[in-house]
Design an enzyme around this catalytic site. Structure first.
Site, mmCIF file in Angstrom:
data_model
loop_
_atom_site.group_PDB
_atom_site.id
_atom_site.type_symbol
_atom_site.label_atom_id
_atom_site.label_comp_id
_atom_site.label_asym_id
_atom_site.label_seq_id
_atom_site.Cartn_x
_atom_site.Cartn_y
_atom_site.Cartn_z
ATOM 1 N N TYR A 100 -17.850 -6.141 -25.119
ATOM 2 C CA TYR A 100 -17.967 -5.164 -24.023
ATOM 3 C C TYR A 100 -17.332 -3.832 -24.417
ATOM 4 C CZ TYR A 100 -19.019 -9.607 -21.911
ATOM 5 O OH TYR A 100 -19.582 -10.829 -21.675
ATOM 6 N N GLU A 119 -21.236 7.145 -28.660
ATOM 7 C CA GLU A 119 -21.862 7.321 -29.972
ATOM 8 C C GLU A 119 -23.298 7.836 -29.814
ATOM 9 O OE1 GLU A 119 -21.343 3.940 -32.490
ATOM 10 O OE2 GLU A 119 -23.008 4.471 -33.817
#
Lengths: 394, 359
Positions: free
Chosen positions: A248, A257
């Site tokens: 998670y 990202e």
């Protein structure tokens, strides 16, 4: 409103998105100036030998590695949009590998330390990372586990006060230069998604082996590593976040990202577009600049539209992200769309340049090669489509 | 979720009211109206009773944007087009450029739904190339005699007044000799409905003007300066088309998501793909809307928004028809959406506008 008030086109007017303020624009200008003066001149050299580590030190001095991190850890205390500005402006280094190496450090490997780390970890890793004194990397992908993150095999086994890590990671950006890695491991093979744990591992520990640098299509300025971990012993304090919550944690990390990747892709496409437009307005064929041919003109219109749509999708999604929402669907869409249009724009720009675009001298083919990674890294197009489709319950 | 600017919580509440009206009062009639090639004029009175024909003239342009998006749920591009033509292209020039007498003669009854408006620009030989308009206004005592033809005029059969682009200057002047005159239905004005691929509930007409006397007081704005008025109006028209496409894609994708569960990965990815393109078009359209509302020049953003959404909408409807299967509403949606890359300036014209500004 009288006829005389009817506006004529003004393509130079300021068209800033509502997420940005004057301060962001000042930041943008100062980063652009730094990038052009201190990084851009090295682009060709770094393409041959990968970029130099001093870049981290220098960017740390300038406060660029912790723009949105709290001041108590040496950050600038700015908002999330400052990271977007950096992600966009560093593109002007003309060095995709450099932009990626920095983004891995600022937007992938270090944010989990702030989010999930202990105070000791923040002092030991985050503070020097923000100063540019320590370089980070992130270890998710393995030779047998790419898109399928849950299939990773790198094992961490508890042994008294320590954990013993065995396995391998690949395609690791900054993997050769890094001082530490944020590592995804499996700690309980029977616990499914609850069997993963993150560790911060110093790269100089016994058993951490940096294999040969990987050779690749683009992003040549970046060092990309295959890493092996053989009986690497780390203390219990090396666990990042909660034992069993690693999957998670890393899914959370991937959102940032993908956001920064999308912003970089749009900025790269825009830079390439601008460069190609200048070329088309100068390059003569059949007695006129090639930009004066209708088909070329329409190519630019289509590219400009795609770039603008991608940019607005990225900004609007970033706005939601910064509002504290967790817009996984929108982030996946932004990442998918931006990556795709960036590759399309790169190919069209190469086409407009013709033979010149195919030659290394003009730098077009390099960006074309570099951008191809965007459709693969941080989750492939296909994974994005799957995430988006599943978010609708399909 | 916080509404994305320029929309506010109040606009989202308004959206819910519009949606309810559209789904309950309009959508159930879609097939009947489609077959009839007509929807009743009472629809305008219904909208007027709610105050929805003049939202932007009360200052709330964003509410008008909401209305444009939600009308896409009525299941008939022709109905949305007829209402939209009245609200978004016929009345704005009177609001923006009309005198107080002109406003009370046409705008006020239009907002009450008692008079229906149409915008008449396109001609058989002047579509994308507005400067080649030939409909002629010959000066006579007290006004002009207008002769010529217009075509593809939405609301053309039912309209009480036509905001009409005519040539008042010499043809050699191109866009320099155009003016906006308001023609009223009456002697010398003939209208005939056109048959077409989609938008069938709309009375899209060809018009013939045979020495129609138009009094001097029917001139909108300045003589021979009509081209700029036409161009000014295009921005809102194109923005509304982008919003309509955004609304149509949202509507159909909601349906696809509801009906295509369990179909497998290829379908999941196809819908994800369409939804992503819709999201990008939406983000760009809202950016253009914000820029337009800020009062700055939004030509570039609006042009891009239209270009990014019209073909995308058609492909979205087409793919959803393929995936969901035969269905009258989806078939209509595909036919209706095909006008997007043509009306309000073709995709090629959008590329010309953008391309010429760059190279």
């Amino acid at each position: 409103m009288a006829a005389t008030d009817v506006l004529k086109p003004d393509h130079a007017a300021s068209r800033r998105h509502f997420i940005f303020t004057d301060e962001h624009e000042q930041l943008r200008e100062s980063i652009r100036a730094f990038v052009l003066k201190e990084l851009r001149p090295h682009a060709e050299e770094w393409e041959e030998n990968t970029f130099d580590d001093w870049v981290f030190k220098r960017m740390g001095e300038l406060g660029l590695l912790g723009l949105s991190f709290p001041e108590e850890y040496g950050g600038q205390g700015g908002d999330y949009f400052c990271n977007l500005v950096l992600g966009e402006e560093i593109v002007h280094s003309d060095c995709g590998g450099l932009a990626m190496g920095i983004a891995v450090h600022t937007d992938m490997a270090t944010p989990p330390i702030l989010a999930f780390g202990t105070e000791e970890q923040k002092q030991a890793y985050l503070v020097p990372s923000i100063k540019g004194e320590k370089i980070s990397c992130l270890g998710i992908t393995e030779p047998d586990a790419g898109s399928d993150v849950s299939a990773i095999k790198t094992r961490a086994v508890r042994d008294g006060d320590e954990w013993v890590i065995n396995g391998s990671k690949t395609y690791i950006t900054n993997g050769h230069r890094a001082d530490f890695i944020v590592l995804v491991t499996k700690t309980d093979p029977d616990a499914g998604y609850d069997g993963f744990t993150l560790f911060i591992v110093d790269m100089d520990l016994p058993g951490v082996i940096r294999e040969e640098k990987l050779r690749k299509l683009g992003m040549h300025a970046s060092d990309t590593a295959l890493l092996a971990f053989q009986d690497v012993r780390v203390p219990a304090t090396a666990v990042l976040g909660e034992v069993g919550k690693g999957f998670y944690h890393i899914m959370w990390e991937l959102q940032g990202e993908r956001m920064i990747g999308a912003a970089g892709a749009v900025a790269s496409a825009q830079a390439l577009f601008d460069k190609t437009l200048r070329y088309a307005n100068e390059r003569q064929a059949f007695g006129r600049p090639i930009g004066k041919f209708q088909v070329t003109r329409h190519k630019f219109a289509d590219m400009a539209t795609k770039i603008e749509a991608a940019r607005q999708l990225v900004y609007t999604t970033a706005w939601r992200y910064a509002n504290g929402e967790y817009p996984v669907r929108e982030i996946s869409m932004a990442k998918l769309y931006a990556s795709r249009i960036a590759c399309e724009v790169a190919d069209e720009c190469l086409q407009i340049h013709g033979g010149a675009g195919y030659m290394k001298e003009y730098g077009i083919e390099r960006v074309w090669r570099d951008l191809r990674l965007n459709r693969i890294g941080a989750g492939t197009d296909e994974i994005m489509l799957d995430v988006i489709g599943r978010s609708y319950g399909l | 979720l916080i509404p994305e600017p320029p929309f506010t919580e109040a606009h989202e509440a308004f959206r819910a009211r519009v949606r309810e009206f559209v789904l309950e009062e309009l959508r159930p009639n879609a097939e009947e109206w489609e077959a009839a090639g007509w929807f009743p004029n009472e629809v305008f009175l219904d909208l007027a009773a709610r105050g929805w024909l003049g939202l932007k003239y009360g200052g709330d342009w964003v509410a008008d944007a909401v209305l444009a998006e939600e009308l896409a749920r009525c299941g008939s591009g022709g109905v949305a087009a007829g209402i939209g033509a009245h609200i978004n292209i016929a009345t704005p020039p009177i609001f923006s450029f009309g005198t107080s007498e002109q406003r009370s003669r046409w705008l006020e009854p239009a907002l009450r739904g008692e008079k229906i408006g149409a915008l008449a620009i396109t001609e058989p030989d002047a579509g994308s190339d507005v400067a080649s308009i030939r409909t002629r206004a010959e000066p006579v005592d007290g006004g002009w005699l207008v002769s010529g033809a217009k075509t593809f005029i939405t609301n053309g059969v039912r309209a009480d007044f036509y905001v009409t682009a005519v040539r008042t200057g010499p043809p050699a002047h191109g866009h320099g000799g155009l003016s906006f005159l308001v023609l009223e239905r009456g002697a010398g004005v003939r209208a005939g409905a056109l048959r077409k691929l989609g938008w069938r509930a709309s009375d899209t007409a060809e018009l013939a003007f045979d020495e129609v006397f138009v009094p001097r007081e029917h001139l909108l704005g300045e003589l021979d300066r009509g081209f700029y008025l036409i161009m000014a109006n295009f921005q809102w028209e194109r923005l509304v088309m982008a919003l309509g496409a955004v609304g149509a894609m949202r509507r159909t994708l909601e349906r696809a998501v509801a009906e295509l569960g369990g179909r497998g990965q290829a379908t999941r990815h196809r819908i994800a793909d369409l939804a992503t393109r819709a999201a990008a078009g939406t983000a760009l359209t809202y950016h253009a809307l914000r820029r337009y509302l800020d009062g700055g020049d939004a030509i570039r953003e609006v042009t891009m928004a239209k270009l990014a959404t019209q073909r995308a909408n058609f492909e979205c409807q087409d793919e959803c028809l393929r995936l969901i299967g035969p269905d009258p509403e989806l078939e209509r949606a595909v036919r209706d959406a095909r006008l997007g890359p043509i009306g309000g300036g073709t995709d090629e014209i959008m590329r010309e506008i953008l391309g010429r500004s760059l190279t």
